[in-house]
Design a protein around this motif. Structure first.
Motif, PDB file in Angstrom:
ATOM      1  N   SER A  77      -3.300  10.024  11.208  1.00 39.30           N
ATOM      2  CA  SER A  77      -3.261   9.615  12.620  1.00 39.30           C
ATOM      3  C   SER A  77      -4.639   9.783  13.272  1.00 39.30           C
ATOM      4  O   SER A  77      -5.080   8.927  14.049  1.00 39.30           O
ATOM      5  CB  SER A  77      -2.236  10.441  13.404  1.00 39.30           C
ATOM      6  N   ALA A  78      -5.320  10.888  12.962  1.00 36.23           N
ATOM      7  CA  ALA A  78      -6.648  11.131  13.547  1.00 36.23           C
ATOM      8  C   ALA A  78      -7.636  10.052  13.102  1.00 36.23           C
ATOM      9  O   ALA A  78      -8.467   9.582  13.882  1.00 36.23           O
ATOM     10  CB  ALA A  78      -7.146  12.515  13.145  1.00 36.23           C
ATOM     11  N   LYS A  79      -7.521   9.660  11.845  1.00 37.36           N
ATOM     12  CA  LYS A  79      -8.411   8.625  11.305  1.00 37.36           C
ATOM     13  C   LYS A  79      -8.191   7.277  12.006  1.00 37.36           C
ATOM     14  O   LYS A  79      -9.131   6.589  12.406  1.00 37.36           O
ATOM     15  CB  LYS A  79      -8.105   8.453   9.804  1.00 37.36           C
ATOM     16  N   ILE A  80      -6.921   6.917  12.151  1.00 38.85           N
ATOM     17  CA  ILE A  80      -6.578   5.647  12.819  1.00 38.85           C
ATOM     18  C   ILE A  80      -7.034   5.698  14.280  1.00 38.85           C
ATOM     19  O   ILE A  80      -7.590   4.725  14.805  1.00 38.85           O
ATOM     20  CB  ILE A  80      -5.056   5.390  12.735  1.00 38.85           C
ATOM     21  N   ALA A  81      -6.832   6.847  14.914  1.00 33.61           N
ATOM     22  CA  ALA A  81      -7.234   7.007  16.317  1.00 33.61           C
ATOM     23  C   ALA A  81      -8.735   6.790  16.468  1.00 33.61           C
ATOM     24  O   ALA A  81      -9.190   6.077  17.370  1.00 33.61           O
ATOM     25  CB  ALA A  81      -6.847   8.405  16.807  1.00 33.61           C
ATOM     26  N   GLU A  82      -9.500   7.397  15.585  1.00 41.90           N
ATOM     27  CA  GLU A  82     -10.961   7.276  15.651  1.00 41.90           C
ATOM     28  C   GLU A  82     -11.391   5.811  15.539  1.00 41.90           C
ATOM     29  O   GLU A  82     -12.180   5.308  16.337  1.00 41.90           O
ATOM     30  CB  GLU A  82     -11.605   8.102  14.538  1.00 41.90           C
ATOM     31  N   GLU A  93     -17.740  11.599  22.287  1.00 40.97           N
ATOM     32  CA  GLU A  93     -17.339  12.950  22.695  1.00 40.97           C
ATOM     33  C   GLU A  93     -15.830  12.988  23.026  1.00 40.97           C
ATOM     34  O   GLU A  93     -15.102  13.888  22.620  1.00 40.97           O
ATOM     35  CB  GLU A  93     -18.184  13.359  23.923  1.00 40.97           C
ATOM     36  N   LYS A  94     -15.358  11.956  23.732  1.00 42.51           N
ATOM     37  CA  LYS A  94     -13.931  11.932  24.080  1.00 42.51           C
ATOM     38  C   LYS A  94     -13.062  11.658  22.852  1.00 42.51           C
ATOM     39  O   LYS A  94     -11.949  12.180  22.746  1.00 42.51           O
ATOM     40  CB  LYS A  94     -13.673  10.880  25.158  1.00 42.51           C
ATOM     41  N   ILE A  95     -13.573  10.830  21.932  1.00 40.77           N
ATOM     42  CA  ILE A  95     -12.811  10.576  20.691  1.00 40.77           C
ATOM     43  C   ILE A  95     -12.576  11.901  19.957  1.00 40.77           C
ATOM     44  O   ILE A  95     -11.472  12.171  19.475  1.00 40.77           O
ATOM     45  CB  ILE A  95     -13.539   9.563  19.774  1.00 40.77           C
ATOM     46  N   ARG A  97     -12.317  14.831  21.224  1.00 45.94           N
ATOM     47  CA  ARG A  97     -11.311  15.628  21.949  1.00 45.94           C
ATOM     48  C   ARG A  97      -9.892  15.113  21.692  1.00 45.94           C
ATOM     49  O   ARG A  97      -8.949  15.891  21.575  1.00 45.94           O
ATOM     50  CB  ARG A  97     -11.636  15.645  23.446  1.00 45.94           C
ATOM     51  N   VAL A  98      -9.755  13.782  21.602  1.00 47.61           N
ATOM     52  CA  VAL A  98      -8.440  13.202  21.268  1.00 47.61           C
ATOM     53  C   VAL A  98      -8.056  13.607  19.846  1.00 47.61           C
ATOM     54  O   VAL A  98      -6.922  14.029  19.579  1.00 47.61           O
ATOM     55  CB  VAL A  98      -8.466  11.658  21.404  1.00 47.61           C
ATOM     56  N   LYS A  99      -9.039  13.512  18.947  1.00 44.58           N
ATOM     57  CA  LYS A  99      -8.769  13.860  17.543  1.00 44.58           C
ATOM     58  C   LYS A  99      -8.366  15.331  17.388  1.00 44.58           C
ATOM     59  O   LYS A  99      -7.507  15.661  16.579  1.00 44.58           O
ATOM     60  CB  LYS A  99     -10.010  13.580  16.678  1.00 44.58           C
ATOM     61  N   HIS A 100      -8.976  16.199  18.162  1.00 45.15           N
ATOM     62  CA  HIS A 100      -8.627  17.623  18.081  1.00 45.15           C
ATOM     63  C   HIS A 100      -7.133  17.833  18.404  1.00 45.15           C
ATOM     64  O   HIS A 100      -6.442  18.607  17.734  1.00 45.15           O
ATOM     65  CB  HIS A 100      -9.506  18.462  19.020  1.00 45.15           C
ATOM     66  N   CYS A 101      -6.644  17.121  19.420  1.00 44.95           N
ATOM     67  CA  CYS A 101      -5.213  17.222  19.766  1.00 44.95           C
ATOM     68  C   CYS A 101      -4.340  16.720  18.612  1.00 44.95           C
ATOM     69  O   CYS A 101      -3.322  17.329  18.275  1.00 44.95           O
ATOM     70  CB  CYS A 101      -4.881  16.379  20.998  1.00 44.95           C
ATOM     71  N   ILE A 102      -4.727  15.596  18.040  1.00 47.24           N
ATOM     72  CA  ILE A 102      -3.909  14.995  16.979  1.00 47.24           C
ATOM     73  C   ILE A 102      -3.910  15.884  15.734  1.00 47.24           C
ATOM     74  O   ILE A 102      -2.865  16.136  15.126  1.00 47.24           O
ATOM     75  CB  ILE A 102      -4.423  13.578  16.631  1.00 47.24           C
TER      76      ILE A 102
END
Ligand code: FE2
Length: 186
Positions: A77-82, A93-95, A97-102
């Protein structure tokens, strides 16, 4: 006018759920993603976290499990999100932070959450179980072939585990549903 990034990501995830190849069918969208998003946003507003980061992570946190299955779905999921957020020119920077949550939304990643936003998404994920008790019953009957008594025990235990692993703020919000479930599933 350009649609905002949260709406673009929501649509992307809903489209993935609609595909015949979706590992959990379309139901995971209304019965899980929408609820995780609802609780994430509510907690973010209540506890002054970054609402946009939390909303994006809520929509994307399980997207890997739809496409590739449950194993390592925090990583997929983190990979797809990125990839998706980069395409939409979201800041690096925001990516992160989103990845850290995922990456840290699963129970097994309990002690690795470094941001308020990550704790919120994990809490919201567990809170949704209280809005989808029929789904937990379905899994027990259909996928695990449990009988009625076993299924009831399983659902109760799962709800107790979910309740015990969320923050005290999230526990307070969900407490009436927790108490009601315990009364009904005794
Ligand atoms: Fe989830």
């Amino acid at each position: 006018m350009d649609e905002n990034i949260v709406e673009q990501i929501r649509k992307f995830v809903e489209e993935e759920c609609k595909k015949p190849s979706s590992k959990y069918g379309y139901e995971i969208y209304p019965f899980h993603f929408v609820l995780v998003h609802k609780y994430s946003k509510l907690l973010a507003e209540k506890f002054k976290a970054d609402v946009e980061i939390v909303e994006l992570a809520a929509w994307l946190h399980d997207v890997g499990s739809i496409i590739f299955g449950r194993d390592d779905h925090h990583l997929t999921s983190a990979k797809i999100a990125e990839k998706k957020l980069k395409e939409l020119n979201y800041s690096k920077e925001k990516i992160e932070r989103v990845k850290h949550c995922i990456l840290n939304h699963r129970g097994s990643q309990l002690n690795k959450r470094k941001s308020r936003e990550a704790q919120i998404v994990a809490d919201a994920d567990a809170m949704t179980h209280f809005d989808n008790i029929s789904g937990i019953f379905m899994a027990a009957f259909l996928y695990e072939n449990k009988n009625q008594g076993e299924a009831q025990d399983e659902v109760r235990e799962k709800l107790i585990r979910s309740y015990n692993k969320i923050s005290s703020e999230a526990q307070n919000l969900i407490k009436p549903k927790y108490n009601a479930a315990m009364l009904l599933l005794k």
